[in-house]
Design a protein around this motif. Sequence first.
Motif, PDB file in Angstrom:
ATOM      1  N   HIS A  15     -27.289   5.704  10.494  1.00 46.99           N
ATOM      2  CA  HIS A  15     -26.919   6.891  11.644  1.00 46.99           C
ATOM      3  C   HIS A  15     -27.707   8.046  11.100  1.00 46.99           C
ATOM      4  N   LEU A  16     -28.624   7.913  10.503  1.00 42.51           N
ATOM      5  CA  LEU A  16     -29.518   9.144  10.005  1.00 42.51           C
ATOM      6  C   LEU A  16     -30.872   9.362  10.428  1.00 42.51           C
ATOM      7  N   PRO A  17     -30.988  10.534  11.525  1.00 43.31           N
ATOM      8  CA  PRO A  17     -32.502  10.425  12.018  1.00 43.31           C
ATOM      9  C   PRO A  17     -33.283  10.401  11.526  1.00 43.31           C
ATOM     10  N   VAL A  18     -34.535   9.953  11.985  1.00 45.39           N
ATOM     11  CA  VAL A  18     -35.799   9.976  11.166  1.00 45.39           C
ATOM     12  C   VAL A  18     -36.881  10.940  11.603  1.00 45.39           C
ATOM     13  N   VAL A  19     -37.021  12.163  10.851  1.00 48.76           N
ATOM     14  CA  VAL A  19     -37.977  12.904  11.314  1.00 48.76           C
ATOM     15  C   VAL A  19     -39.124  12.827  10.404  1.00 48.76           C
ATOM     16  N   ASP A  20     -40.265  12.367  10.514  1.00 52.35           N
ATOM     17  CA  ASP A  20     -41.438  12.060   9.453  1.00 52.35           C
ATOM     18  C   ASP A  20     -42.851  11.935  10.213  1.00 52.35           C
ATOM     19  N   THR A  21     -43.640  12.219   9.281  1.00 54.62           N
ATOM     20  CA  THR A  21     -45.157  12.281   9.934  1.00 54.62           C
ATOM     21  C   THR A  21     -45.532  10.810  10.177  1.00 54.62           C
ATOM     22  N   VAL A  22     -46.437  10.532  11.101  1.00 58.84           N
ATOM     23  CA  VAL A  22     -46.911   9.214  11.564  1.00 58.84           C
ATOM     24  C   VAL A  22     -48.468   9.164  11.247  1.00 58.84           C
ATOM     25  N   GLY A  23     -49.054   8.512  10.390  1.00 58.67           N
ATOM     26  CA  GLY A  23     -50.386   8.229  10.475  1.00 58.67           C
ATOM     27  C   GLY A  23     -51.218   9.653   9.924  1.00 58.67           C
ATOM     28  N   GLY A  24     -50.640  10.687   9.827  1.00 64.01           N
ATOM     29  CA  GLY A  24     -51.322  11.877   9.368  1.00 64.01           C
ATOM     30  C   GLY A  24     -50.250  13.272   9.378  1.00 64.01           C
ATOM     31  N   ASP A  25     -50.707  14.166   8.797  1.00 67.30           N
ATOM     32  CA  ASP A  25     -49.688  15.417   9.046  1.00 67.30           C
ATOM     33  C   ASP A  25     -49.879  16.225  10.386  1.00 67.30           C
ATOM     34  N   VAL A  56     -48.926  14.192  13.445  1.00 64.54           N
ATOM     35  CA  VAL A  56     -48.084  13.996  14.144  1.00 64.54           C
ATOM     36  C   VAL A  56     -47.110  13.589  13.656  1.00 64.54           C
ATOM     37  N   VAL A  57     -45.898  14.176  14.356  1.00 60.29           N
ATOM     38  CA  VAL A  57     -44.614  13.691  13.700  1.00 60.29           C
ATOM     39  C   VAL A  57     -43.698  13.083  14.634  1.00 60.29           C
ATOM     40  N   MET A  58     -42.916  12.238  14.285  1.00 58.93           N
ATOM     41  CA  MET A  58     -41.702  11.514  15.151  1.00 58.93           C
ATOM     42  C   MET A  58     -40.279  11.986  14.775  1.00 58.93           C
ATOM     43  N   ALA A  59     -39.683  12.416  15.771  1.00 57.66           N
ATOM     44  CA  ALA A  59     -38.092  12.801  15.451  1.00 57.66           C
ATOM     45  C   ALA A  59     -37.411  11.854  16.367  1.00 57.66           C
ATOM     46  N   ILE A  60     -36.662  10.687  15.735  1.00 52.96           N
ATOM     47  CA  ILE A  60     -36.060   9.731  16.313  1.00 52.96           C
ATOM     48  C   ILE A  60     -34.841   9.158  15.551  1.00 52.96           C
ATOM     49  N   GLY A  61     -34.118   8.764  16.538  1.00 53.10           N
ATOM     50  CA  GLY A  61     -32.773   8.021  15.628  1.00 53.10           C
ATOM     51  C   GLY A  61     -31.345   8.914  15.941  1.00 53.10           C
ATOM     52  N   GLY A  62     -31.149   9.460  17.105  1.00 55.61           N
ATOM     53  CA  GLY A  62     -30.177  10.149  17.484  1.00 55.61           C
ATOM     54  C   GLY A  62     -28.729   9.166  17.245  1.00 55.61           C
ATOM     55  N   SER A  63     -28.738   8.166  17.403  1.00 54.34           N
ATOM     56  CA  SER A  63     -27.733   6.878  16.928  1.00 54.34           C
ATOM     57  C   SER A  63     -26.422   7.313  17.796  1.00 54.34           C
ATOM     58  N   GLY A  64     -26.834   7.929  19.028  1.00 58.10           N
ATOM     59  CA  GLY A  64     -25.650   8.078  19.811  1.00 58.10           C
ATOM     60  C   GLY A  64     -25.165   9.469  19.670  1.00 58.10           C
ATOM     61  N   SER A  65     -25.719  10.316  18.512  1.00 60.27           N
ATOM     62  CA  SER A  65     -25.202  11.681  18.140  1.00 60.27           C
ATOM     63  C   SER A  65     -26.611  12.628  18.341  1.00 60.27           C
ATOM     64  N   GLY A  66     -27.486  12.155  19.287  1.00 59.03           N
ATOM     65  CA  GLY A  66     -28.699  12.923  19.272  1.00 59.03           C
ATOM     66  C   GLY A  66     -28.499  14.401  19.966  1.00 59.03           C
ATOM     67  N   TYR A  67     -27.577  14.756  21.099  1.00 62.75           N
ATOM     68  CA  TYR A  67     -27.306  15.896  21.189  1.00 62.75           C
ATOM     69  C   TYR A  67     -26.946  16.743  20.315  1.00 62.75           C
ATOM     70  N   ARG A  68     -26.065  16.232  19.598  1.00 61.82           N
ATOM     71  CA  ARG A  68     -25.290  17.365  18.389  1.00 61.82           C
ATOM     72  C   ARG A  68     -25.976  17.317  17.134  1.00 61.82           C
ATOM     73  N   LEU A  69     -27.146  16.610  16.737  1.00 55.36           N
ATOM     74  CA  LEU A  69     -28.124  16.634  15.708  1.00 55.36           C
ATOM     75  C   LEU A  69     -29.399  17.181  16.276  1.00 55.36           C
ATOM     76  N   ALA A  70     -29.523  17.479  17.555  1.00 57.25           N
ATOM     77  CA  ALA A  70     -30.916  17.842  18.204  1.00 57.25           C
ATOM     78  C   ALA A  70     -31.382  19.214  17.420  1.00 57.25           C
TER      79      ALA A  70
END
Length: 368
Positions: A325-335, A337-351
Motif C-alpha cells: 500500500h505504498l504509492p509509487v512515484v517514479d520516472t518512466v522511460g526518462g527523467d 515523465v513521472v508517474m504518481a500512482i497507487g493510492g491504495s484506498g488512501s489516495g486523498y490522505r497521501l496526495a
Amino acid sequence: MSERITGTGGARHYDLAVVGAGVVGALTAYYAVRRDPGRRVAVITHTGRGTGATRYSAGFDTPTGHNPAQRALAARSTALFDELAAGLGDAGRAPVDVRWLVARANTAGLDATMADGGRTRPVTGEQRARLDRTFPGLAHGDDQVLLATAPMTAGQPQWLTDRLLAEVLVGRPDNALFEGFRVTEVRRTGGRVELVASDGSRITAAKAVFAPGPWVLDGPVAQAARERGARVKKVVAFHIMTPPPPGAPALVLEDADAFLLPHRPGGHWIFSITSPDWDRGPDEPLAIDARDREVARSLLARHVPGFLPHLLGGRVFGDCFTPGHLPVVDTVGGDDVVMAIGGSGSGYRLAPAMAEDALDLLDGRARP
C-alpha cells in the motif's frame, strides 16, 4: 476552460502536462504554479475533473501507516494539508473524533502505525456511553478493546480538487484544462514530450506527470505500473441511512479494515469495507454485489446490529493498489515523465506528499 488542438494543426506546448484531474493531479498542478507562477501548465483528463476515486472518496484522513515509509508520507501530507488551508483559506477539512475497535493483542501494533507519534488510550466511561448512544447495539468480544485517539479529519476531496484547479486556471490564460482527452501514447520528439489522444489530438510539454488513478493500467504508463506490482480493485462504501448525531465520532474496525464515518453533507453514515473484488477496471460496470453486502452485513451484525435496517446503497469505484500500500512515484522511460500512482484506498490522505514528490523528481530536487 476546456480546449483541444486537433492532429491536423500544430500541437499546443506547455512547460508541464499533468495527466489526471483527480486530487493528486490537481495538487501537482497547484504546486507547480506555486513554485513557478510563470510555468505553463496543462491538466488533461479523459473524463472530467475530480471523477473516479476522488469523486467517491470519503476523505477520511487517519495519519497512520503500516510501514515507516507510509507513515512518513502520511505525516508529510498532514503538514501539507495544514499549509494548504493557510494558503487557500480553507482546505475543506473538519476534525472528527475517532474510536478504534481492535483485538487486545493488536493494541501495540496499532500504536506503532501512528505517524504523528500519538498513542491510543482506553475510552472513558463517558466516551463509551456516547458510543452506545451513537452506534445502536455496539458489541465486541472479550478479546477486543475500544480505544480513543486524538481527533483526525474528514475532508471533501472533490471540492478541494475543484478549488485547486481554479487556482491553476482562473486568471492564468496560459494554463488549460483539457477534458475528454484520453492519452494513449507518449512520444519524445525534439526534446519535447508529445501526448497523443485516442482521436489523434496532440499536446506537447517539456515534462509530464501521470496521475491517472484507477485508469493507470489502461494507458502509456501501464507496463511500468504493472512492473511495480500495480493492480486495480473495487472499493465499496455503503450508506447507513440514519442521521449521525451532532459530534458523532468515527468508528474504525481496525482488524476488519473497515470504518464508519459520519458524512455531514449527506446526513448519513459511510461504511467503508474491504471488497474481495480485484482486477476490475474503472470503465467496467461496477456495482455493489452480494459478496460486498455479505461482508457489510456480517460486520454490522457482529458489532453494530442496530445499523442493519439502515444499510441502503452506497458508493462503488475502482482504485489502484500497490505492494505494501505504498504509492509509487517514479520516472518512466526518462527523467521528463513521472508517474504518481497507487493510492491504495488512501489516495486523498497521501496526495499532497505524492504530488510534491512527483514535482521534486521533475525539478531535480532531493526528495524527503
